[in-house]
Design a protein around this motif. Sequence first.
Motif, PDB file in Angstrom:
ATOM      1  N   ASP A  23       1.709  -0.234  -2.482  1.00 37.58           N
ATOM      2  CA  ASP A  23       2.092  -0.043  -0.985  1.00 37.58           C
ATOM      3  C   ASP A  23       3.573  -0.039  -1.215  1.00 37.58           C
ATOM      4  O   ASP A  23       4.427  -0.881  -0.533  1.00 37.58           O
ATOM      5  CB  ASP A  23       1.685  -1.002  -0.169  1.00 37.58           C
ATOM      6  N   PRO A  24       4.404   0.978  -1.699  1.00 38.40           N
ATOM      7  CA  PRO A  24       5.922   1.023  -1.704  1.00 38.40           C
ATOM      8  C   PRO A  24       6.664   0.900  -0.451  1.00 38.40           C
ATOM      9  O   PRO A  24       6.228   1.606   0.419  1.00 38.40           O
ATOM     10  CB  PRO A  24       6.307   2.096  -2.474  1.00 38.40           C
ATOM     11  N   GLN A  25       7.534   0.009  -0.147  1.00 36.30           N
ATOM     12  CA  GLN A  25       8.144  -0.205   0.951  1.00 36.30           C
ATOM     13  C   GLN A  25       9.333   0.830   1.364  1.00 36.30           C
ATOM     14  O   GLN A  25       9.697   1.394   0.470  1.00 36.30           O
ATOM     15  CB  GLN A  25       9.041  -1.632   1.064  1.00 36.30           C
ATOM     16  N   HIS A  26       9.348   1.227   2.601  1.00 35.31           N
ATOM     17  CA  HIS A  26      10.323   2.263   2.874  1.00 35.31           C
ATOM     18  C   HIS A  26      11.639   1.701   2.937  1.00 35.31           C
ATOM     19  O   HIS A  26      12.164   0.656   3.650  1.00 35.31           O
ATOM     20  CB  HIS A  26       9.997   2.872   4.300  1.00 35.31           C
ATOM     21  N   VAL A  27      12.383   2.325   2.102  1.00 28.57           N
ATOM     22  CA  VAL A  27      14.098   2.184   2.247  1.00 28.57           C
ATOM     23  C   VAL A  27      14.815   3.484   2.381  1.00 28.57           C
ATOM     24  O   VAL A  27      14.439   4.664   1.638  1.00 28.57           O
ATOM     25  CB  VAL A  27      14.578   1.709   0.927  1.00 28.57           C
ATOM     26  N   PRO A  28      15.375   3.692   3.681  1.00 24.80           N
ATOM     27  CA  PRO A  28      15.913   5.145   4.038  1.00 24.80           C
ATOM     28  C   PRO A  28      16.563   5.693   2.938  1.00 24.80           C
ATOM     29  O   PRO A  28      17.327   5.007   2.317  1.00 24.80           O
ATOM     30  CB  PRO A  28      16.656   4.616   5.162  1.00 24.80           C
ATOM     31  N   GLN A  29      16.386   7.007   2.661  1.00 28.53           N
ATOM     32  CA  GLN A  29      17.026   7.542   1.579  1.00 28.53           C
ATOM     33  C   GLN A  29      17.908   8.793   2.365  1.00 28.53           C
ATOM     34  O   GLN A  29      18.058   9.765   1.494  1.00 28.53           O
ATOM     35  CB  GLN A  29      15.883   8.227   0.639  1.00 28.53           C
ATOM     36  N   LEU A  30      18.388   8.395   3.369  1.00 28.57           N
ATOM     37  CA  LEU A  30      19.397   9.431   4.038  1.00 28.57           C
ATOM     38  C   LEU A  30      20.799   8.582   4.453  1.00 28.57           C
ATOM     39  O   LEU A  30      20.571   7.333   4.477  1.00 28.57           O
ATOM     40  CB  LEU A  30      18.747   9.709   5.453  1.00 28.57           C
ATOM     41  N   PRO A 168       3.680  11.219  12.055  1.00 25.92           N
ATOM     42  CA  PRO A 168       4.692  11.055  12.541  1.00 25.92           C
ATOM     43  C   PRO A 168       5.834  11.207  11.566  1.00 25.92           C
ATOM     44  O   PRO A 168       5.881  10.605  10.494  1.00 25.92           O
ATOM     45  CB  PRO A 168       4.684   9.468  13.188  1.00 25.92           C
ATOM     46  N   PHE A 169       7.275  11.751  12.068  1.00 28.88           N
ATOM     47  CA  PHE A 169       8.125  12.052  11.168  1.00 28.88           C
ATOM     48  C   PHE A 169       9.140  10.900  11.011  1.00 28.88           C
ATOM     49  O   PHE A 169       9.972  10.417   9.964  1.00 28.88           O
ATOM     50  CB  PHE A 169       9.123  13.296  11.280  1.00 28.88           C
ATOM     51  N   ARG A 170       9.208   9.978  12.037  1.00 33.13           N
ATOM     52  CA  ARG A 170      10.279   9.123  12.007  1.00 33.13           C
ATOM     53  C   ARG A 170       9.706   7.663  11.679  1.00 33.13           C
ATOM     54  O   ARG A 170       8.291   7.108  11.764  1.00 33.13           O
ATOM     55  CB  ARG A 170      10.882   8.824  13.408  1.00 33.13           C
ATOM     56  N   TRP A 171      10.730   6.800  11.060  1.00 36.87           N
ATOM     57  CA  TRP A 171      10.274   5.450  10.699  1.00 36.87           C
ATOM     58  C   TRP A 171      10.512   4.284  11.839  1.00 36.87           C
ATOM     59  O   TRP A 171      10.528   3.077  11.406  1.00 36.87           O
ATOM     60  CB  TRP A 171      10.822   5.072   9.353  1.00 36.87           C
ATOM     61  N   PHE A 172      10.972   4.693  12.827  1.00 35.31           N
ATOM     62  CA  PHE A 172      11.337   3.756  13.946  1.00 35.31           C
ATOM     63  C   PHE A 172       9.898   2.976  14.636  1.00 35.31           C
ATOM     64  O   PHE A 172       9.161   3.290  14.389  1.00 35.31           O
ATOM     65  CB  PHE A 172      12.172   4.466  15.013  1.00 35.31           C
ATOM     66  N   THR A 173      10.430   2.123  15.348  1.00 37.20           N
ATOM     67  CA  THR A 173       9.725   1.301  16.040  1.00 37.20           C
ATOM     68  C   THR A 173       9.325   1.948  17.337  1.00 37.20           C
ATOM     69  O   THR A 173       9.974   2.013  18.138  1.00 37.20           O
ATOM     70  CB  THR A 173       9.911  -0.348  16.356  1.00 37.20           C
ATOM     71  N   PRO A 174       7.990   2.223  17.653  1.00 38.23           N
ATOM     72  CA  PRO A 174       7.646   2.949  19.015  1.00 38.23           C
ATOM     73  C   PRO A 174       7.461   1.910  20.093  1.00 38.23           C
ATOM     74  O   PRO A 174       7.289   0.891  19.866  1.00 38.23           O
ATOM     75  CB  PRO A 174       6.095   3.463  18.341  1.00 38.23           C
ATOM     76  N   ARG A 175       7.880   2.423  21.063  1.00 40.69           N
ATOM     77  CA  ARG A 175       8.016   1.706  22.361  1.00 40.69           C
ATOM     78  C   ARG A 175       6.733   1.793  23.087  1.00 40.69           C
ATOM     79  O   ARG A 175       6.396   1.098  24.232  1.00 40.69           O
ATOM     80  CB  ARG A 175       9.156   2.116  23.218  1.00 40.69           C
ATOM     81  N   ASP A 176       5.991   2.863  22.930  1.00 45.42           N
ATOM     82  CA  ASP A 176       4.550   2.941  23.661  1.00 45.42           C
ATOM     83  C   ASP A 176       3.844   3.852  22.817  1.00 45.42           C
ATOM     84  O   ASP A 176       4.207   4.418  21.949  1.00 45.42           O
ATOM     85  CB  ASP A 176       4.893   3.560  25.173  1.00 45.42           C
ATOM     86  N   GLN A 177       2.357   4.308  23.334  1.00 46.68           N
ATOM     87  CA  GLN A 177       1.781   4.990  22.712  1.00 46.68           C
ATOM     88  C   GLN A 177       2.157   6.433  22.624  1.00 46.68           C
ATOM     89  O   GLN A 177       1.750   7.047  21.534  1.00 46.68           O
ATOM     90  CB  GLN A 177       0.229   5.073  23.572  1.00 46.68           C
ATOM     91  N   LEU A 178       2.752   6.933  23.669  1.00 45.39           N
ATOM     92  CA  LEU A 178       3.204   8.372  23.519  1.00 45.39           C
ATOM     93  C   LEU A 178       3.993   8.451  22.213  1.00 45.39           C
ATOM     94  O   LEU A 178       4.071   9.396  21.366  1.00 45.39           O
ATOM     95  CB  LEU A 178       3.856   8.673  24.758  1.00 45.39           C
ATOM     96  N   THR A 182       5.238  10.019  17.250  1.00 47.16           N
ATOM     97  CA  THR A 182       6.217  10.524  16.369  1.00 47.16           C
ATOM     98  C   THR A 182       7.091   9.529  15.606  1.00 47.16           C
ATOM     99  O   THR A 182       8.070   9.715  14.787  1.00 47.16           O
ATOM    100  CB  THR A 182       7.337  11.208  17.402  1.00 47.16           C
ATOM    101  N   THR A 183       6.758   8.037  15.831  1.00 51.26           N
ATOM    102  CA  THR A 183       7.183   7.271  14.922  1.00 51.26           C
ATOM    103  C   THR A 183       6.174   6.338  14.410  1.00 51.26           C
ATOM    104  O   THR A 183       5.203   6.024  15.039  1.00 51.26           O
ATOM    105  CB  THR A 183       8.096   6.194  15.914  1.00 51.26           C
ATOM    106  N   ASP A 184       6.475   5.921  13.119  1.00 56.41           N
ATOM    107  CA  ASP A 184       5.699   5.298  12.358  1.00 56.41           C
ATOM    108  C   ASP A 184       6.605   4.077  11.697  1.00 56.41           C
ATOM    109  O   ASP A 184       6.984   4.275  10.750  1.00 56.41           O
ATOM    110  CB  ASP A 184       5.005   6.116  11.140  1.00 56.41           C
ATOM    111  N   GLU A 185       6.265   3.014  12.328  1.00 56.22           N
ATOM    112  CA  GLU A 185       7.457   2.077  11.788  1.00 56.22           C
ATOM    113  C   GLU A 185       7.276   1.596  10.240  1.00 56.22           C
ATOM    114  O   GLU A 185       6.309   1.133   9.842  1.00 56.22           O
ATOM    115  CB  GLU A 185       7.015   0.659  12.554  1.00 56.22           C
ATOM    116  N   GLY A 186       8.394   1.843   9.625  1.00 56.67           N
ATOM    117  CA  GLY A 186       8.335   1.706   8.156  1.00 56.67           C
ATOM    118  C   GLY A 186       7.479   2.635   7.326  1.00 56.67           C
ATOM    119  O   GLY A 186       7.311   2.293   6.057  1.00 56.67           O
ATOM    120  N   TYR A 187       7.257   3.632   7.912  1.00 55.92           N
ATOM    121  CA  TYR A 187       6.235   4.470   7.401  1.00 55.92           C
ATOM    122  C   TYR A 187       4.832   3.710   6.935  1.00 55.92           C
ATOM    123  O   TYR A 187       4.289   4.248   5.834  1.00 55.92           O
ATOM    124  CB  TYR A 187       6.675   5.146   6.197  1.00 55.92           C
TER     125      TYR A 187
END
Length: 255
Positions: A23-30, A168-178, A182-187
């Motif tokens: 389970d490799p941790q996400h480290v942003p590569q951008l 979801p493309f983004r690794w951010f923390t989602p604020r709600d179900q919707l 599009t966000t998957d915290e830490g992938y």
Amino acid sequence: MATFFGNITTGRHRSLTFLGMSDPQHVPQLPQEETDLIRAWHELGYETARQEAANGERLVRCLGLDLMVPPEVLAPAPAVAEVLGRAVLSEAKRGRRVLDLGTGCGINGILAAGRGCEVVAVDINPHAVAAAAANAVRNGVGERFRALESDVFSAVEGTFDLIVCSPPFRWFTPRDQLEAATTDEGYRMLRNMFASIGDHLAPQGRFLFFFGSSGDLAFARTLMDRSGLRRTVVDRLERERDGRLVEYIAYRLSR
């Protein structure tokens, strides 16, 4: 114009491993500049989605399907959805067993069922599960379509000839179900999926995976590389946004 980027087998189902990293941790590569731009695009898209959801359930027509989308579920963007949809229509053959991971309103699973496949469609969002099941009936494939609430593979049994995922493309923390569409915290979902994909892919199976450079595409490619699956680009869409070339790519992965 700038471009925005970003087989080890064991056991009965030839499980794939990550060379000792399950389970490799996400480290942003951008670069930070690109991360900031993705965040700005995300906020704009989230606000647009919230405004659309405020109008309640709506009918979306995409790839020849009539899809009712409740306010808690993200509606497909037709031009982008067509990239993976074309790949699904190409790979889905009558009699094949198909898993639609993160089904949303059900579009990809319904396309496969329309080709005569037996489909299991899963999502962590119960509103999406209900919508997908209803949309399968609406589009005449309810008898070949089973929708389940599942956290990645938690409720999934057996192996599949075709697995489809538009995560979801983004690794951010989602604020709600919707926003969780599009966000998957830490992938977390993405990492768990690639760690277990081999347990659910039939020996000659195919995995259709959709991702774009409005997420951390470099990290997604790292997960694909470590999975041990062979990767081929089967379709793509390029768009210019704020002077950047954004890519949406459908990959086919196989053993």
